[in-house]
Design a protein around this motif. Structure first.
Motif, PDB file in Angstrom:
ATOM      1  N   ASP A 123      -9.993  69.789 -81.991  1.00 27.66           N
ATOM      2  CA  ASP A 123      -9.525  68.905 -80.928  1.00 27.66           C
ATOM      3  C   ASP A 123     -10.649  68.566 -79.959  1.00 27.66           C
ATOM      4  OD1 ASP A 123      -6.988  68.758 -81.920  1.00 27.66           O
ATOM      5  OD2 ASP A 123      -6.144  70.274 -80.580  1.00 27.66           O
ATOM      6  N   ILE A 124     -11.458  69.580 -79.594  1.00 27.27           N
ATOM      7  CA  ILE A 124     -12.568  69.343 -78.657  1.00 27.27           C
ATOM      8  C   ILE A 124     -13.622  68.461 -79.296  1.00 27.27           C
ATOM      9  CG2 ILE A 124     -14.470  70.438 -77.405  1.00 27.27           C
ATOM     10  CD1 ILE A 124     -12.641  72.878 -77.019  1.00 27.27           C
ATOM     11  N   VAL A 125     -14.043  68.830 -80.505  1.00 27.81           N
ATOM     12  CA  VAL A 125     -15.116  68.088 -81.181  1.00 27.81           C
ATOM     13  C   VAL A 125     -14.722  66.631 -81.396  1.00 27.81           C
ATOM     14  CG1 VAL A 125     -16.447  67.898 -83.323  1.00 27.81           C
ATOM     15  CG2 VAL A 125     -16.097  70.145 -82.273  1.00 27.81           C
ATOM     16  N   ASN A 126     -13.477  66.396 -81.766  1.00 29.57           N
ATOM     17  CA  ASN A 126     -13.036  65.025 -82.043  1.00 29.57           C
ATOM     18  C   ASN A 126     -13.154  64.112 -80.828  1.00 29.57           C
ATOM     19  OD1 ASN A 126     -12.499  65.576 -84.697  1.00 29.57           O
ATOM     20  ND2 ASN A 126     -10.279  65.810 -84.435  1.00 29.57           N
ATOM     21  N   HIS A 127     -13.035  64.679 -79.636  1.00 28.98           N
ATOM     22  CA  HIS A 127     -13.147  63.875 -78.417  1.00 28.98           C
ATOM     23  C   HIS A 127     -14.565  63.346 -78.203  1.00 28.98           C
ATOM     24  CE1 HIS A 127      -9.225  64.024 -76.623  1.00 28.98           C
ATOM     25  NE2 HIS A 127      -9.153  65.340 -76.684  1.00 28.98           N
ATOM     26  N   TYR A 128     -15.550  63.967 -78.850  1.00 29.68           N
ATOM     27  CA  TYR A 128     -16.945  63.647 -78.533  1.00 29.68           C
ATOM     28  C   TYR A 128     -17.712  62.979 -79.676  1.00 29.68           C
ATOM     29  CZ  TYR A 128     -16.410  66.382 -74.284  1.00 29.68           C
ATOM     30  OH  TYR A 128     -16.010  66.836 -73.061  1.00 29.68           O
ATOM     31  N   ARG A 129     -17.047  62.704 -80.777  1.00 29.53           N
ATOM     32  CA  ARG A 129     -17.747  62.095 -81.910  1.00 29.53           C
ATOM     33  C   ARG A 129     -18.298  60.720 -81.526  1.00 29.53           C
ATOM     34  NH1 ARG A 129     -16.711  64.903 -86.702  1.00 29.53           N
ATOM     35  NH2 ARG A 129     -15.007  66.409 -86.514  1.00 29.53           N
ATOM     36  N   ASN A 130     -19.547  60.489 -81.897  1.00 32.35           N
ATOM     37  CA  ASN A 130     -20.213  59.190 -81.690  1.00 32.35           C
ATOM     38  C   ASN A 130     -20.328  58.791 -80.214  1.00 32.35           C
ATOM     39  OD1 ASN A 130     -20.251  58.800 -84.618  1.00 32.35           O
ATOM     40  ND2 ASN A 130     -18.070  58.347 -84.414  1.00 32.35           N
ATOM     41  N   THR A 131     -20.319  59.766 -79.321  1.00 30.21           N
ATOM     42  CA  THR A 131     -20.481  59.470 -77.902  1.00 30.21           C
ATOM     43  C   THR A 131     -21.841  59.953 -77.418  1.00 30.21           C
ATOM     44  OG1 THR A 131     -19.480  61.565 -77.197  1.00 30.21           O
ATOM     45  CG2 THR A 131     -18.002  59.691 -77.481  1.00 30.21           C
ATOM     46  N   GLY A 132     -22.290  59.405 -76.294  1.00 32.02           N
ATOM     47  CA  GLY A 132     -23.552  59.824 -75.708  1.00 32.02           C
ATOM     48  C   GLY A 132     -23.385  61.043 -74.823  1.00 32.02           C
ATOM     49  N   GLY A 133     -24.499  61.525 -74.289  1.00 31.87           N
ATOM     50  CA  GLY A 133     -24.450  62.642 -73.356  1.00 31.87           C
ATOM     51  C   GLY A 133     -24.422  64.003 -74.020  1.00 31.87           C
ATOM     52  N   PHE A 134     -24.493  65.025 -73.184  1.00 36.09           N
ATOM     53  CA  PHE A 134     -24.431  66.420 -73.625  1.00 36.09           C
ATOM     54  C   PHE A 134     -23.260  67.138 -72.952  1.00 36.09           C
ATOM     55  CE2 PHE A 134     -29.132  67.468 -74.942  1.00 36.09           C
ATOM     56  CZ  PHE A 134     -29.032  66.559 -75.980  1.00 36.09           C
ATOM     57  N   ASP A 135     -22.276  66.368 -72.455  1.00 38.91           N
ATOM     58  CA  ASP A 135     -21.247  66.973 -71.617  1.00 38.91           C
ATOM     59  C   ASP A 135     -20.235  67.825 -72.377  1.00 38.91           C
ATOM     60  OD1 ASP A 135     -21.035  64.114 -72.265  1.00 38.91           O
ATOM     61  OD2 ASP A 135     -19.004  64.232 -71.507  1.00 38.91           O
ATOM     62  N   ILE A 136     -20.292  67.868 -73.691  1.00 42.15           N
ATOM     63  CA  ILE A 136     -19.371  68.723 -74.435  1.00 42.15           C
ATOM     64  C   ILE A 136     -19.559  70.186 -74.045  1.00 42.15           C
ATOM     65  CG2 ILE A 136     -20.922  68.891 -76.434  1.00 42.15           C
ATOM     66  CD1 ILE A 136     -18.401  68.975 -78.206  1.00 42.15           C
ATOM     67  N   ILE A 137     -20.815  70.620 -73.840  1.00 43.76           N
ATOM     68  CA  ILE A 137     -21.083  71.992 -73.389  1.00 43.76           C
ATOM     69  C   ILE A 137     -22.157  72.033 -72.304  1.00 43.76           C
ATOM     70  CG2 ILE A 137     -20.312  73.222 -75.456  1.00 43.76           C
ATOM     71  CD1 ILE A 137     -23.214  73.257 -76.445  1.00 43.76           C
ATOM     72  N   GLY A 138     -22.750  70.888 -71.985  1.00 43.62           N
ATOM     73  CA  GLY A 138     -23.803  70.862 -70.968  1.00 43.62           C
ATOM     74  C   GLY A 138     -25.126  71.362 -71.515  1.00 43.62           C
ATOM     75  N   SER A 139     -26.172  71.139 -70.748  1.00 43.18           N
ATOM     76  CA  SER A 139     -27.514  71.536 -71.161  1.00 43.18           C
ATOM     77  C   SER A 139     -28.206  72.233 -69.999  1.00 43.18           C
ATOM     78  CB  SER A 139     -28.322  70.312 -71.607  1.00 43.18           C
ATOM     79  OG  SER A 139     -29.580  70.693 -72.119  1.00 43.18           O
ATOM     80  N   GLY A 140     -29.404  72.738 -70.255  1.00 47.00           N
ATOM     81  CA  GLY A 140     -30.189  73.395 -69.215  1.00 47.00           C
ATOM     82  C   GLY A 140     -31.602  73.613 -69.696  1.00 47.00           C
ATOM     83  N   ARG A 141     -32.467  74.048 -68.780  1.00 41.40           N
ATOM     84  CA  ARG A 141     -33.884  74.198 -69.114  1.00 41.40           C
ATOM     85  C   ARG A 141     -34.376  75.648 -68.991  1.00 41.40           C
ATOM     86  NH1 ARG A 141     -36.395  69.300 -69.768  1.00 41.40           N
ATOM     87  NH2 ARG A 141     -35.318  67.453 -68.966  1.00 41.40           N
ATOM     88  N   THR A 142     -33.456  76.598 -69.017  1.00 45.10           N
ATOM     89  CA  THR A 142     -33.870  77.998 -68.995  1.00 45.10           C
ATOM     90  C   THR A 142     -34.741  78.295 -70.210  1.00 45.10           C
ATOM     91  OG1 THR A 142     -31.837  78.652 -67.867  1.00 45.10           O
ATOM     92  CG2 THR A 142     -33.061  80.388 -69.002  1.00 45.10           C
ATOM     93  N   LYS A 143     -35.891  78.915 -69.975  1.00 50.01           N
ATOM     94  CA  LYS A 143     -36.768  79.291 -71.084  1.00 50.01           C
ATOM     95  C   LYS A 143     -36.400  80.684 -71.581  1.00 50.01           C
ATOM     96  CE  LYS A 143     -41.177  78.597 -71.252  1.00 50.01           C
ATOM     97  NZ  LYS A 143     -41.272  77.752 -72.467  1.00 50.01           N
ATOM     98  N   LEU A 144     -36.323  80.813 -72.896  1.00 53.27           N
ATOM     99  CA  LEU A 144     -36.100  82.120 -73.500  1.00 53.27           C
ATOM    100  C   LEU A 144     -37.457  82.705 -73.873  1.00 53.27           C
ATOM    101  CD1 LEU A 144     -33.079  81.246 -75.830  1.00 53.27           C
ATOM    102  CD2 LEU A 144     -33.019  82.262 -73.553  1.00 53.27           C
ATOM    103  N   GLU A 145     -38.005  83.540 -73.014  1.00 48.06           N
ATOM    104  CA  GLU A 145     -39.344  84.071 -73.270  1.00 48.06           C
ATOM    105  C   GLU A 145     -39.504  85.535 -72.864  1.00 48.06           C
ATOM    106  OE1 GLU A 145     -42.086  81.625 -71.140  1.00 48.06           O
ATOM    107  OE2 GLU A 145     -41.087  81.886 -69.212  1.00 48.06           O
ATOM    108  N   GLU A 146     -38.434  86.178 -72.386  1.00 49.50           N
ATOM    109  CA  GLU A 146     -38.515  87.560 -71.962  1.00 49.50           C
ATOM    110  C   GLU A 146     -37.673  88.442 -72.889  1.00 49.50           C
ATOM    111  OE1 GLU A 146     -40.514  88.423 -69.629  1.00 49.50           O
ATOM    112  OE2 GLU A 146     -40.983  86.419 -68.831  1.00 49.50           O
TER     113      GLU A 146
END
Length: 547
Positions: A123-146
């Motif tokens: 149900d969630i995935v179907n709402h976002y097919r062929n759409t722009g943006g990253f709002d399905i789960i959001g994004s961020g710039r945290t670096k994984l380095e520790e």
């Protein structure tokens, strides 16, 4: 969720895929690989994931796959098509085994560390097919380095039963994915890590990654806007429009948009660096074309400027490198000072004589912008440097002196523009919708086949989609050593504009004619419905590179 008529119509669009992803597969392994540079250093740092072969999928017999829980992360800036990567990943996992589950970590890599997630259902995935943006789960710039981050992430994965992670991001994000894959493999932690190539900048590519997703859509959006501005310029006939285009390091967007719109002037950062041009050289080049067009009565035009230009002017590049290094170790001391004047003087006294000369010659506004906080990777935030306004002012001053010398008899009025965010979340073009869905499916197959430390790869992109070639490329194959935050670190090598490449040669071939004449092209908006020759176009960059 409120949906526009276009979004409702796009929900029914079924992305096209390579034939090899439509049924069972067999994997064909290529030769052992090595990194693009610094082979000994990279191999030493990645002993468990270095030298793996390139993988190509071919149609094969269907087989059973054990059920897995998979986590997915959107990392870095948005790019059109991210939702289709997740849609393709979800569908691919369910095809492998209906019991597979997909968890989305919220807000980027930080969500993995902080255990913020949702289960992605149909149900969630179907709402976002062929759409722009990253709002399905959001994004961020945290670096994984520790190490602490890796361990926290591992605990969270174990709690959810996750045995594979997919990190969707650019060169830095996929470098993080590679480091994480190496760490988990060394510990035999039982968690695979797969990367997916994302960046509208177009600088994550090589022979196995022909383009990063989002580049196609973003360039089409920017080219529509440039075309609209050029139509206005050719109508009003009294403004020079200076248009800065996103692209932190490479000039791929500026080059592609030039090939789509045929502006009067296109600055390519890589050419500026190769020719060792100064800032005054760039200004004089623009001013001379303005003067020549004025002779024909054309007191208008368009100039495309890559976002990262200042970093490619040799003297500026040296200054910025020094500033990056200095601020990495003295940021607190600089920020403790009250005014910009005090900060400029403090910095100027502590850098080399050559860089000091350049630094103090800059307009105060530009010098202040060069001292702004660095991004999470330790780089100057070039998008905040108003290069387009600086060039307008400098060209205006140059033309004033040319007028006194009788070398310019026209008029000059500059209009600044910066296109960045406008293209990052557009509804993906048919190409990006198809490409991203294929990348998601490819990632699911790499997971099912037990691979780690690979980036999903879909190639042969100028052919019909049924002939695209899916597979995986070892991330270590793309890496080299670079200085970050004052230290040498392994990172994916950025792909810059090749001056001996076909796309740049096409620009050079037409540069003089486009400069002096008004041969503007007006691409118009992205077309989603209609004949394939209109709706399924690839970029000119891909077309010329694959000829």
């Amino acid at each position: 969720m409120i949906k526009s008529p276009l979004q409702i119509a796009r929900e029914s669009y079924v992305p096209k895929m390579p034939s090899s992803l439509k049924g069972g597969i067999k994997i064909v392994e290529g030769k052992a690989t090595e990194s693009v540079a610094d082979q000994a250093d990279i191999e030493k740092m990645f002993p468990n994931t270095y030298g793996m072969p390139v993988l190509t999928f071919e149609p094969g017999d269907a087989k059973e796959y054990a059920a897995q829980n998979v986590g997915v992360i959107l990392s870095g800036g948005q790019a059109p098509g991210g939702h289709n990567v997740i849609s393709g990943l979800y569908d691919g996992l369910k095809k492998l085994n209906p019991e597979n589950k997909l968890y989305g970590f919220l807000g980027g890599p930080g969500g993995l560390v902080d255990n913020q997630y949702i289960e992605l259902t149909e149900d969630i995935v179907n709402h976002y097919r062929n759409t722009g943006g990253f709002d399905i789960i959001g994004s961020g710039r945290t670096k994984l380095e520790e190490t602490e981050q890796y361990e926290k992430a591992l605990v969270n994965c174990k709690e959810l039963g996750i045995t594979a992670l997919v990190i969707i991001g650019g060169d830095d994000s996929n470098t993080n994915a590679c480091v994480l894959a190496e760490y988990y493999k060394e510990k035999q932690a039982g968690v695979q890590v797969i990367g997916v190539p994302k960046t509208i900048d177009g600088d994550l590519k090589n022979e196995m990654i022909e383009t990063s997703f989002g580049f196609d859509t973003a360039c089409k959006v920017y080219s529509e806007l440039i075309g609209n501005i050029q139509r206005d310029a050719n109508s009003a006939k009294k403004y020079w429009h200076f248009i800065k285009l996103m692209g932190r390091s490479a000039s791929h967007i500026a080059l592609e948009c030039a090939l789509q719109t045929q502006p009067n002037i296109t600055i390519i950062s890589e050419e500026v660096e190769a020719k060792q041009q100064t800032l005054d050289d760039v200004v004089s080049y623009i001013a001379n074309i303005v003067a020549k067009r004025a002779e024909n009565g054309d007191n208008f035009g368009t100039v495309l400027i890559p976002e990262g230009l200042v970093e490619f002017i040799p003297a500026m590049k040296k200054l910025i490198a020094e500033l990056n290094d200095f601020l990495a170790h003295n940021e607190e001391a600089v920020n403790a000072l009250e005014g910009n004047k005090e900060k400029r003087e403090f910095v100027a006294e502590r850098i080399s004589d050559e860089s000091r000369e350049v630094f103090v010659s800059l307009p105060n506004s530009i010098a202040n912008q060069l001292m702004l906080d660095r991004d999470p990777h330790g780089n100057v935030q070039v998008s905040l440097i108003e290069t387009e306004k600086m060039l307008i002012d400098m060209v205006k001053a140059k033309l004033k002196s040319m007028k006194k010398a009788g070398e310019f008899k026209g008029k000059f009025k500059g209009q600044p523009h910066f296109f960045g965010y406008e293209g990052r979340c557009a509804a993906p073009s048919n190409f990006d919708a198809d490409y991203c869905y294929s990348l998601g499916n490819t990632a699911s197959m790499l997971i099912g086949e037990g691979k780690t430390g690979y980036m999903a790869s879909v190639r042969n992109l100028t052919a019909p989609s049924s002939e695209w070639m899916a597979g995986g490329v070892p991330v270590t194959m793309m890496m080299n050593m670079e200085k970050r935050h004052g230290e040498m670190k392994p990172v994916i090598q950025k792909a810059l504009v090749q001056l001996n490449g076909a796309p740049f040669k096409k620009l050079v071939e037409n540069r003089e004619e486009w400069a002096l004449n008004t041969n503007y092209m007006y691409p118009g908006p992205i077309q989603y419905f209609g004949p394939s020759e209109v709706c399924d176009l690839t970029t000119n960059t891909l077309k010329y590179e694959q000829q």
